[in-house]
Design a protein around this motif. Structure first.
Motif, PDB file in Angstrom:
ATOM      1  N   LEU A 365     -16.010   9.237   3.316  1.00  0.00           N
ATOM      2  CA  LEU A 365     -14.856   8.379   3.053  1.00  0.00           C
ATOM      3  C   LEU A 365     -13.673   8.882   3.882  1.00  0.00           C
ATOM      4  CD1 LEU A 365     -15.128   8.073  -0.829  1.00  0.00           C
ATOM      5  CD2 LEU A 365     -15.523   6.262   0.837  1.00  0.00           C
ATOM      6  N   PRO A 366     -12.764   8.001   4.271  1.00  0.00           N
ATOM      7  CA  PRO A 366     -11.661   8.443   5.132  1.00  0.00           C
ATOM      8  C   PRO A 366     -10.738   9.449   4.442  1.00  0.00           C
ATOM      9  CG  PRO A 366     -11.378   6.138   4.488  1.00  0.00           C
ATOM     10  CD  PRO A 366     -12.725   6.552   4.015  1.00  0.00           C
ATOM     11  N   SER A 367     -10.277  10.415   5.228  1.00  0.00           N
ATOM     12  CA  SER A 367      -9.339  11.411   4.707  1.00  0.00           C
ATOM     13  C   SER A 367      -7.981  10.747   4.506  1.00  0.00           C
ATOM     14  CB  SER A 367      -9.191  12.541   5.721  1.00  0.00           C
ATOM     15  OG  SER A 367      -8.647  11.984   6.902  1.00  0.00           O
ATOM     16  N   SER A 368      -7.054  11.503   3.915  1.00  0.00           N
ATOM     17  CA  SER A 368      -5.738  10.920   3.657  1.00  0.00           C
ATOM     18  C   SER A 368      -5.068  10.478   4.965  1.00  0.00           C
ATOM     19  CB  SER A 368      -4.887  11.958   2.929  1.00  0.00           C
ATOM     20  OG  SER A 368      -3.580  11.544   2.905  1.00  0.00           O
ATOM     21  N   ALA A 370      -6.526   9.672   7.740  1.00  0.00           N
ATOM     22  CA  ALA A 370      -7.232   8.514   8.312  1.00  0.00           C
ATOM     23  C   ALA A 370      -6.829   7.244   7.567  1.00  0.00           C
ATOM     24  CB  ALA A 370      -8.741   8.719   8.221  1.00  0.00           C
ATOM     25  N   ARG A 371      -6.650   7.363   6.235  1.00  0.00           N
ATOM     26  CA  ARG A 371      -6.250   6.173   5.461  1.00  0.00           C
ATOM     27  C   ARG A 371      -4.862   5.695   5.916  1.00  0.00           C
ATOM     28  NH1 ARG A 371      -8.344   9.410   1.214  1.00  0.00           N
ATOM     29  NH2 ARG A 371      -6.309   9.798   0.287  1.00  0.00           N
ATOM     30  N   GLN A 372      -4.003   6.681   6.171  1.00  0.00           N
ATOM     31  CA  GLN A 372      -2.653   6.355   6.624  1.00  0.00           C
ATOM     32  C   GLN A 372      -2.717   5.640   7.982  1.00  0.00           C
ATOM     33  OE1 GLN A 372      -0.262   9.835   5.951  1.00  0.00           O
ATOM     34  NE2 GLN A 372       1.318   9.052   7.305  1.00  0.00           N
ATOM     35  N   ALA A 373      -3.558   6.207   8.876  1.00  0.00           N
ATOM     36  CA  ALA A 373      -3.687   5.610  10.214  1.00  0.00           C
ATOM     37  C   ALA A 373      -4.248   4.187  10.117  1.00  0.00           C
ATOM     38  CB  ALA A 373      -4.600   6.478  11.078  1.00  0.00           C
ATOM     39  N   MET A 374      -5.166   3.984   9.170  1.00  0.00           N
ATOM     40  CA  MET A 374      -5.748   2.638   9.028  1.00  0.00           C
ATOM     41  C   MET A 374      -4.674   1.629   8.620  1.00  0.00           C
ATOM     42  SD  MET A 374      -9.354   3.414   7.179  1.00  0.00           S
ATOM     43  CE  MET A 374     -10.679   4.221   8.058  1.00  0.00           C
ATOM     44  N   ILE A 375      -3.847   2.037   7.626  1.00  0.00           N
ATOM     45  CA  ILE A 375      -2.816   1.088   7.157  1.00  0.00           C
ATOM     46  C   ILE A 375      -1.864   0.756   8.299  1.00  0.00           C
ATOM     47  CG2 ILE A 375      -0.981   0.688   5.472  1.00  0.00           C
ATOM     48  CD1 ILE A 375      -2.409   2.798   3.691  1.00  0.00           C
ATOM     49  N   SER A 376      -1.437   1.799   9.055  1.00  0.00           N
ATOM     50  CA  SER A 376      -0.478   1.454  10.115  1.00  0.00           C
ATOM     51  C   SER A 376      -1.152   0.686  11.264  1.00  0.00           C
ATOM     52  CB  SER A 376       0.299   2.662  10.640  1.00  0.00           C
ATOM     53  OG  SER A 376      -0.404   3.826  10.471  1.00  0.00           O
ATOM     54  N   GLU A 377      -2.460   0.868  11.427  1.00  0.00           N
ATOM     55  CA  GLU A 377      -3.149   0.106  12.481  1.00  0.00           C
ATOM     56  C   GLU A 377      -3.300  -1.368  12.072  1.00  0.00           C
ATOM     57  OE1 GLU A 377      -4.555   0.898  15.451  1.00  0.00           O
ATOM     58  OE2 GLU A 377      -5.714  -0.969  15.695  1.00  0.00           O
ATOM     59  N   GLU A 393       7.123  -3.346   5.800  1.00  0.00           N
ATOM     60  CA  GLU A 393       7.929  -2.127   5.605  1.00  0.00           C
ATOM     61  C   GLU A 393       7.171  -1.281   4.601  1.00  0.00           C
ATOM     62  OE1 GLU A 393      12.333  -4.066   6.128  1.00  0.00           O
ATOM     63  OE2 GLU A 393      11.878  -3.015   4.246  1.00  0.00           O
ATOM     64  N   LEU A 394       6.331  -0.404   5.120  1.00  0.00           N
ATOM     65  CA  LEU A 394       5.409   0.288   4.223  1.00  0.00           C
ATOM     66  C   LEU A 394       5.567   1.799   4.306  1.00  0.00           C
ATOM     67  CD1 LEU A 394       2.189  -1.747   5.115  1.00  0.00           C
ATOM     68  CD2 LEU A 394       3.627  -2.035   3.098  1.00  0.00           C
ATOM     69  N   ASP A 395       5.468   2.407   3.154  1.00  0.00           N
ATOM     70  CA  ASP A 395       5.432   3.860   3.118  1.00  0.00           C
ATOM     71  C   ASP A 395       3.942   4.246   3.162  1.00  0.00           C
ATOM     72  OD1 ASP A 395       5.378   6.488   2.515  1.00  0.00           O
ATOM     73  OD2 ASP A 395       6.562   6.357   0.668  1.00  0.00           O
ATOM     74  N   CYS A 396       3.437   4.361   4.388  1.00  0.00           N
ATOM     75  CA  CYS A 396       1.984   4.525   4.566  1.00  0.00           C
ATOM     76  C   CYS A 396       1.463   5.777   3.877  1.00  0.00           C
ATOM     77  CB  CYS A 396       1.622   4.558   6.038  1.00  0.00           C
ATOM     78  SG  CYS A 396       1.970   3.012   6.844  1.00  0.00           S
ATOM     79  N   LYS A 397       2.296   6.828   3.854  1.00  0.00           N
ATOM     80  CA  LYS A 397       1.828   8.090   3.266  1.00  0.00           C
ATOM     81  C   LYS A 397       1.546   7.899   1.764  1.00  0.00           C
ATOM     82  CE  LYS A 397       2.797  12.961   3.889  1.00  0.00           C
ATOM     83  NZ  LYS A 397       3.098  13.597   2.626  1.00  0.00           N
ATOM     84  N   THR A 398       2.522   7.305   1.064  1.00  0.00           N
ATOM     85  CA  THR A 398       2.336   7.071  -0.382  1.00  0.00           C
ATOM     86  C   THR A 398       1.120   6.182  -0.616  1.00  0.00           C
ATOM     87  OG1 THR A 398       4.717   7.109  -0.544  1.00  0.00           O
ATOM     88  CG2 THR A 398       3.539   6.263  -2.459  1.00  0.00           C
ATOM     89  N   LEU A 399       1.021   5.117   0.177  1.00  0.00           N
ATOM     90  CA  LEU A 399      -0.085   4.178  -0.026  1.00  0.00           C
ATOM     91  C   LEU A 399      -1.430   4.857   0.216  1.00  0.00           C
ATOM     92  CD1 LEU A 399       1.462   1.020   1.663  1.00  0.00           C
ATOM     93  CD2 LEU A 399       1.155   1.471  -0.776  1.00  0.00           C
ATOM     94  N   ALA A 400      -1.466   5.713   1.247  1.00  0.00           N
ATOM     95  CA  ALA A 400      -2.721   6.408   1.554  1.00  0.00           C
ATOM     96  C   ALA A 400      -3.120   7.288   0.382  1.00  0.00           C
ATOM     97  CB  ALA A 400      -2.555   7.238   2.822  1.00  0.00           C
ATOM     98  N   GLU A 401      -2.113   7.921  -0.227  1.00  0.00           N
ATOM     99  CA  GLU A 401      -2.442   8.769  -1.387  1.00  0.00           C
ATOM    100  C   GLU A 401      -2.978   7.940  -2.555  1.00  0.00           C
ATOM    101  OE1 GLU A 401       1.094  11.108  -1.864  1.00  0.00           O
ATOM    102  OE2 GLU A 401       0.542  12.163  -0.009  1.00  0.00           O
ATOM    103  N   THR A 447       8.644 -10.259   4.313  1.00  0.00           N
ATOM    104  CA  THR A 447       8.141  -8.953   4.746  1.00  0.00           C
ATOM    105  C   THR A 447       7.215  -8.366   3.673  1.00  0.00           C
ATOM    106  OG1 THR A 447      10.206  -8.613   5.899  1.00  0.00           O
ATOM    107  CG2 THR A 447       8.891  -6.652   5.474  1.00  0.00           C
ATOM    108  N   VAL A 448       6.116  -7.771   4.103  1.00  0.00           N
ATOM    109  CA  VAL A 448       5.212  -7.123   3.147  1.00  0.00           C
ATOM    110  C   VAL A 448       5.778  -5.736   2.824  1.00  0.00           C
ATOM    111  CG1 VAL A 448       2.849  -6.340   2.717  1.00  0.00           C
ATOM    112  CG2 VAL A 448       3.250  -8.274   4.241  1.00  0.00           C
ATOM    113  N   THR A 449       6.015  -5.477   1.556  1.00  0.00           N
ATOM    114  CA  THR A 449       6.628  -4.200   1.190  1.00  0.00           C
ATOM    115  C   THR A 449       5.613  -3.278   0.510  1.00  0.00           C
ATOM    116  OG1 THR A 449       7.207  -4.988  -0.974  1.00  0.00           O
ATOM    117  CG2 THR A 449       8.838  -5.343   0.764  1.00  0.00           C
ATOM    118  N   THR A 450       6.048  -2.037   0.332  1.00  0.00           N
ATOM    119  CA  THR A 450       5.186  -1.058  -0.346  1.00  0.00           C
ATOM    120  C   THR A 450       4.838  -1.546  -1.752  1.00  0.00           C
ATOM    121  OG1 THR A 450       6.319   0.648   0.906  1.00  0.00           O
ATOM    122  CG2 THR A 450       5.024   1.393  -0.973  1.00  0.00           C
TER     123      THR A 450
END
Ligand code: ADP
Length: 481
Positions: A365-368, A370-377, A393-401, A447-450
């Protein structure tokens, strides 16, 4: 009298017209046949040119299953043999010696192992170039393959690897040839088109796959004797983590011929013929080497439960045996043919099969990060397609967690759902837009938000988190090296 001759003239005229229509149809049928044959053989550019130049819309037609150009040609060959006691000589004009036909694509004459690259001279202190350099070595991959009969150009700018004509595929009878044509049409994947950089995360898996398959294809001189390459590789792990992507990346980056077959479809679709199909598949893979055969959902045919059970279908048992025999054949040969198998349930796999898949790689499964990179990609701050702008406007780090335990394909689905929310809101406006006015009204997407994203996460759950412990336990028990 007058009346009669007028009638007969009318009939003759109509007959002539009908004959002209039939002739036109015959011509068109032949063009359709040639078009599909070219496509089936991988001559995509030629097929497109034929479609455009003939201007009869050949691409709109399908050819019936029991008719193909190969068959028409074989019938003509037999007829010629019966009539003149010799086979016809079918030739095509080859590139002029020293001519520049392939010069644009960096024409280098090559052996069928076209991806083989001479070893560069590197001093021990020199660092190796960062991995996946196939596409950058233009002179090494562009060129042509000759099979003694015809010349096929490979243009590295276009990711399609072209197949050699089946007419050179020897050692098989008519039935096998038909199966070969089916495989070329249904199982050979024209353009996998996945780059290493398209695969997010999975650094370990990528490195292991490169070591096991990519480098032996690029530097065969290094992989002899004790280093001779693994011929069977098992990619296992939760569903949707990128196993198929990895196999496709090997095919794209090494320009190997890629045969993609889902194991369950071999049995369900081919039933009695599945054993023969497997044999022809491996023969074809050798013929088109370097090749990768990607067997997806391996557990569905090679599970321990089926082995030896009285209820198992005879055809399916024979097919399994054939698969094992063919893999043994590969292990003994020098051919650059690799079997990449994928399984979501490795503990269900038959031990005989496992032994032949010597190299096993966990696609986790993707690491934290990698999950962050996926969301921003997949949801970048500004995504504009088709004239519509989607901002996030996303806080990718929080979402990845928050998405621990989600697979790559789960995350992609969540991103899609999050992007769908603002689009859903404008449907009413679009629907009430006056009919008949073809132009889209100017729309502004929210805009899509966190917070939006978190709401989507709350309504989904990861598909395979619970199985992760089982994969790691299996990895410890069956780790190859
Ligand atoms: P499987 O492991 O079941 O073979 P796939 O390779 O088919 O999974 O992945 C399914 C989809 O999920 C891919 O098409 C891609 O969109 C997405 N995906 C999964 N893992 C990754 C990854 N590591 N990088 C990029 N996309 C991924």
């Amino acid at each position: 009298m007058m009346e009669l001759s007028y009638q007969s003239m009318k009939i003759a005229h109509e007959a002539r017209e009908a004959e002209e229509v039939r002739t036109e149809m015959r011509k068109k049928n032949l063009l359709i046949l040639i078009y599909h044959h070219l496509l089936g053989q991988g001559y995509v550019a030629a097929a497109v040119a034929l479609d455009q130049e003939t201007n009869v819309g050949v691409r709109r037609f399908e050819v019936c299953d029991n008719i193909d150009l190969e068959m028409v040609l074989m019938e003509y060959e037999s007829y010629h043999y019966v009539k003149f006691q010799k086979y016809p000589k079918l030739t095509r004009r080859a590139a002029e010696p020293g001519g520049n036909r392939y010069a644009r694509s960096g024409g280098v004459k090559k052996s069928p192992c076209s991806a083989v690259k001479p070893l560069p001279k590197i001093s021990p202190s020199q660092k190796p170039q960062s991995g996946n350099g196939v596409k950058r070595t233009a002179a090494g991959v562009n060129g042509q393959i000759t099979d003694g009969k015809s010349t096929i150009g490979i243009d590295s700018d276009h990711m399609e690897r072209l197949l050699k004509p089946l007419s050179g595929f020897s050692g098989v009878n008519g039935e096998m040839r038909d199966l070969a044509a089916i495989i070329s049409r249904d199982i050979y994947l024209h353009s996998p088109n996945v780059r290493w950089e398209d695969i997010i995360g999975l650094e370990d898996a990528k490195r292991l796959v490169k070591e096991a398959v990519v480098y032996p294809i690029k530097y065969p001189q290094l992989f002899t004797g004790i280093l001779s390459p693994w011929k069977g590789l098992l990619l296992y792990g939760p569903p949707g983590t990128g196993k198929t992507l990895l196999a496709k990346a090997v095919a794209t980056e090494c320009k190997t011929t890629f045969f993609n077959i889902s194991a369950s479809s071999i049995v369900s679709k081919w039933r009695g013929d599945s054993e023969k199909l497997v044999r022809v598949l491996f023969e074809l893979a050798r013929y088109h080497a370097p090749s990768t055969i990607f067997l997806d959902e391996l557990e569905s045919v090679m599970s321990q439960r089926g082995a030896g059970m009285g209820g198992e279908h005879e055809g399916s048992r024979r097919m399994k045996t054939e698969l094992l025999v063919q893999m043994d054949g590969l292990a003994r040969s020098e051919d650059l043919v690799f079997v990449l198998a994928a399984s979501n349930l490795p503990w269900e796999l038959d031990h005989a099969m496992l032994r032949r898949l010597e190299k096993r790689i966990l696609v986790s499964l993707p690491s934290s990060s990698a999950r962050q990179a996926m969301i921003s990609e997949w949801l970048p701050p500004l995504n504009s397609t088709g004239g519509v702008e989607l901002r996030t406007e996303l806080d990718c780090k929080t979402l990845a967690e928050e998405m621990e335990g989600y697979s790559g394909s789960d995350i992609r689905l969540v991103c899609k759902e999050a992007a769908m929310r603002p689009v859903r809101k404008i449907f009413d406006a679009l629907e009430s837009h006056q009919d008949g006015d073809a132009n889209m009204p100017a729309v502004q997407l929210e805009t899509v938000t966190t917070a939006d994203f978190l709401e989507v996460i709350a309504h989904t759950k990861p598909s395979a988190r619970s199985l992760m412990d089982r994969y790691t336990a299996w990895e410890t028990e069956y780790e190859s090296v």
